[in-house]
Design an enzyme around this catalytic site. Sequence first.
Site, PDB file in Angstrom:
ATOM      1  N   LYS A 178      -3.088  11.237  18.368  1.00  0.00           N
ATOM      2  CA  LYS A 178      -4.212  11.763  17.593  1.00  0.00           C
ATOM      3  C   LYS A 178      -5.462  11.729  18.457  1.00  0.00           C
ATOM      4  CE  LYS A 178      -7.589  10.703  15.106  1.00  0.00           C
ATOM      5  NZ  LYS A 178      -8.550  11.765  15.395  1.00  0.00           N
ATOM      6  N   GLU A 253      -7.834  -1.361  23.114  1.00  0.00           N
ATOM      7  CA  GLU A 253      -8.819  -1.337  24.202  1.00  0.00           C
ATOM      8  C   GLU A 253     -10.146  -0.974  23.558  1.00  0.00           C
ATOM      9  OE1 GLU A 253     -11.296  -0.456  26.561  1.00  0.00           O
ATOM     10  OE2 GLU A 253     -10.114   1.187  27.439  1.00  0.00           O
TER      11      GLU A 253
HETATM   12  P1  NDP Z   1     -14.197   4.965  16.676  1.00  0.00           P
HETATM   13  O1  NDP Z   1     -13.660   3.672  17.114  1.00  0.00           O
HETATM   14  O2  NDP Z   1     -14.442   5.132  15.224  1.00  0.00           O
HETATM   15  O3  NDP Z   1     -13.212   6.148  17.149  1.00  0.00           O
HETATM   16  C1  NDP Z   1     -12.231   6.007  18.150  1.00  0.00           C
HETATM   17  C2  NDP Z   1     -10.968   6.745  17.747  1.00  0.00           C
HETATM   18  O4  NDP Z   1     -10.463   6.200  16.529  1.00  0.00           O
HETATM   19  C3  NDP Z   1     -11.167   8.239  17.448  1.00  0.00           C
HETATM   20  O5  NDP Z   1     -10.018   8.953  17.849  1.00  0.00           O
HETATM   21  C4  NDP Z   1     -11.289   8.267  15.933  1.00  0.00           C
HETATM   22  O6  NDP Z   1     -10.969   9.539  15.430  1.00  0.00           O
HETATM   23  C5  NDP Z   1     -10.281   7.219  15.550  1.00  0.00           C
HETATM   24  N1  NDP Z   1     -10.471   6.612  14.245  1.00  0.00           N
HETATM   25  C6  NDP Z   1     -11.610   6.485  13.520  1.00  0.00           C
HETATM   26  N2  NDP Z   1     -11.375   5.820  12.369  1.00  0.00           N
HETATM   27  C7  NDP Z   1     -10.055   5.521  12.355  1.00  0.00           C
HETATM   28  C8  NDP Z   1      -9.201   4.843  11.445  1.00  0.00           C
HETATM   29  N3  NDP Z   1      -9.660   4.331  10.297  1.00  0.00           N
HETATM   30  N4  NDP Z   1      -7.904   4.703  11.752  1.00  0.00           N
HETATM   31  C9  NDP Z   1      -7.413   5.190  12.911  1.00  0.00           C
HETATM   32  N5  NDP Z   1      -8.173   5.862  13.805  1.00  0.00           N
HETATM   33  C10 NDP Z   1      -9.476   6.013  13.549  1.00  0.00           C
HETATM   34  O7  NDP Z   1     -15.493   5.234  17.502  1.00  0.00           O
HETATM   35  P2  NDP Z   1     -16.659   6.293  17.272  1.00  0.00           P
HETATM   36  O8  NDP Z   1     -16.189   7.603  17.741  1.00  0.00           O
HETATM   37  O9  NDP Z   1     -17.183   6.229  15.872  1.00  0.00           O
HETATM   38  O10 NDP Z   1     -17.763   5.694  18.263  1.00  0.00           O
HETATM   39  C11 NDP Z   1     -18.515   4.556  17.851  1.00  0.00           C
HETATM   40  C12 NDP Z   1     -18.621   3.547  18.967  1.00  0.00           C
HETATM   41  O11 NDP Z   1     -17.334   3.110  19.367  1.00  0.00           O
HETATM   42  C13 NDP Z   1     -19.231   4.060  20.255  1.00  0.00           C
HETATM   43  O12 NDP Z   1     -20.600   4.053  20.184  1.00  0.00           O
HETATM   44  C14 NDP Z   1     -18.700   3.058  21.245  1.00  0.00           C
HETATM   45  O13 NDP Z   1     -19.495   1.908  21.211  1.00  0.00           O
HETATM   46  C15 NDP Z   1     -17.317   2.736  20.732  1.00  0.00           C
HETATM   47  N6  NDP Z   1     -16.262   3.494  21.438  1.00  0.00           N
HETATM   48  C16 NDP Z   1     -15.589   2.856  22.434  1.00  0.00           C
HETATM   49  C17 NDP Z   1     -14.649   3.542  23.179  1.00  0.00           C
HETATM   50  C18 NDP Z   1     -13.926   2.881  24.294  1.00  0.00           C
HETATM   51  O14 NDP Z   1     -13.569   3.538  25.265  1.00  0.00           O
HETATM   52  N7  NDP Z   1     -13.621   1.603  24.205  1.00  0.00           N
HETATM   53  C19 NDP Z   1     -14.346   4.953  22.925  1.00  0.00           C
HETATM   54  C20 NDP Z   1     -15.074   5.522  21.823  1.00  0.00           C
HETATM   55  C21 NDP Z   1     -16.002   4.804  21.119  1.00  0.00           C
HETATM   56  P3  NDP Z   1     -12.146  10.634  15.169  1.00  0.00           P
HETATM   57  O15 NDP Z   1     -13.012  10.623  16.373  1.00  0.00           O
HETATM   58  O16 NDP Z   1     -11.391  11.883  14.990  1.00  0.00           O
HETATM   59  O17 NDP Z   1     -12.832  10.178  13.929  1.00  0.00           O
END
Ligand code: NDP
Length: 485
Positions: A178, A253
């Site tokens: 996903k 991660e």
């Molecule tokens: P999220 O953790 O919400 O999103 C990461 C992934 O999880 C996306 O593919 C998202 O899908 C998916 N996701 C969201 N909610 C769920 C759920 N309930 N169950 C399963 N999968 C889910 O991060 P955000 O995009 O909201 O970003 C917020 C913060 O997260 C950033 O500011 C950063 O600090 C951190 N982040 C860290 C990352 C890393 O590399 N460690 C990567 C991205 C974010 P979708 O985007 O389609 O909603």
Amino acid sequence: MTVQVQKLKMLINGEWLESSTGATTSIVDPSNNEPVADVPRGSKQEARAAVEAAHEALASPEWRDMDSAKRGRILTKLSTLVRENMDEMARLETLSQGKTLRESKGDVAWAARAFEYFAGLADKIEGETIPVPPKRLDYTLKEPLGVTVHIVPWNYPIAIAARSWAPALAAGNTVVVKPSETTPLTALKLGELSVKAGVPKGVVNVVTGSGAEVGSALVSDRKVDGIIFTGSSETGRQVMEAAAKNVTHVLLELGGKNPHIVFPDADLGRAVRYVKDGIFTNAGQMCWAGSRAFIHESVYDGFVKDLVAKTKTMRLGPGMEESSEMGPVVSRSRQETILGYVKDGIQEGAKLMCGGNQPAEPRLRSGNFVEPTIFEEVTGEMKIGCEEIFGPVLSITKFRTTDEVVSMANETEYGLYAGVWTKDLKTAHDMASRLQAGVVTINEFLITFPSTPFGGYKESGIGHENGIETLRHYTRTKNVSVNLN
Ligand code: NDP
């Protein structure tokens, strides 16, 4: 530049499908917020169908009984196809994510290398024989974990997809990927290339849709055997809770608030370059961003002056333009969040050295740009000193003694990555052992290979991606005990 809006479908059980609800998501270019593609907005129904397809494919003789060397050859072919399609994939990545084309090409090359590396391991996943009392034989089998779900974020869409997709297939699992709703284009292309490389029907499924609907349905599905999640700590906790209900294996991660530590004997010119790139690459949207820099007091003034001067000359622009050194951040809401952190920093008494705004250039106003920003006099109690900003904002702090800097570097809840700058071997290895981080780099930064373990301490995650070690997340160990009497 006019971009033709592509209409795409998702891959489930070898077929390219629209959403059962007919809903779509418009994918936009972060440099101007213009649409570039329409992607199906999947629902719980597609999530279930993809897991079902992966579950069936797991038991199909075509995949289950495939010679592991053949699995390796399929992955080698996939790696070659990714390399052959590098220009198109890099363009798709930049159009939806915003990073510069040079960065996207680097990410695609990294993904190709990940498939190549794990292709070579596919037929080397070995069990062992274990000495037991006489007239018995005891051995272990390494079996695939089963159906693995891969939740991929938007900051490195292709590289993060590849780093778990590759070992999962190498070990004989079937996968449901996903991608983030914001950046699904390269994962869909990777799905297409997987089919072309010879992956059987149902072994790779790519479901598009939101995390709240598709992501949560996938991680709660009882037929899922493993979840590989990269994203925020908050969502990571929710994923872990859902996994706990079905006792599903998780690999997480999560975030980082990673320190650079610059000692006075370092090659300071090199350190300035890497500290700058360590936060402004990918507009700072990196779990491994070097978002805190601790500089020794004896070299502090010159270091900061040089770093700020070099940062002020950086060219912001659309990732598709070759002259751009930093692209926009991925969305308007990210831009607002980052600029909110800048306000917090100023209010809490940190000193803004450069940046801190949207750029003034009129042509960049329609995009989600944030100037490269540096604060000094930052403490660990300030929000900008302890929270993950996930944007182009660097916090600088002066230090005097090694003990003091180790304590400041380790004081966050995260522990993903750390950079040490020194020519002294003793200092380097001493720091490597004292820093609470899953990866420590000496005189380099933002470096990781498909062959080297990558994973966090503390709230930065559980388990390791990359390297031979990651295969234990994609396999089960079965012990076979034979009585020979
Ligand atoms: P999220 O953790 O919400 O999103 C990461 C992934 O999880 C996306 O593919 C998202 O899908 C998916 N996701 C969201 N909610 C769920 C759920 N309930 N169950 C399963 N999968 C889910 O991060 P955000 O995009 O909201 O970003 C917020 C913060 O997260 C950033 O500011 C950063 O600090 C951190 N982040 C860290 C990352 C890393 O590399 N460690 C990567 C991205 C974010 P979708 O985007 O389609 O909603």
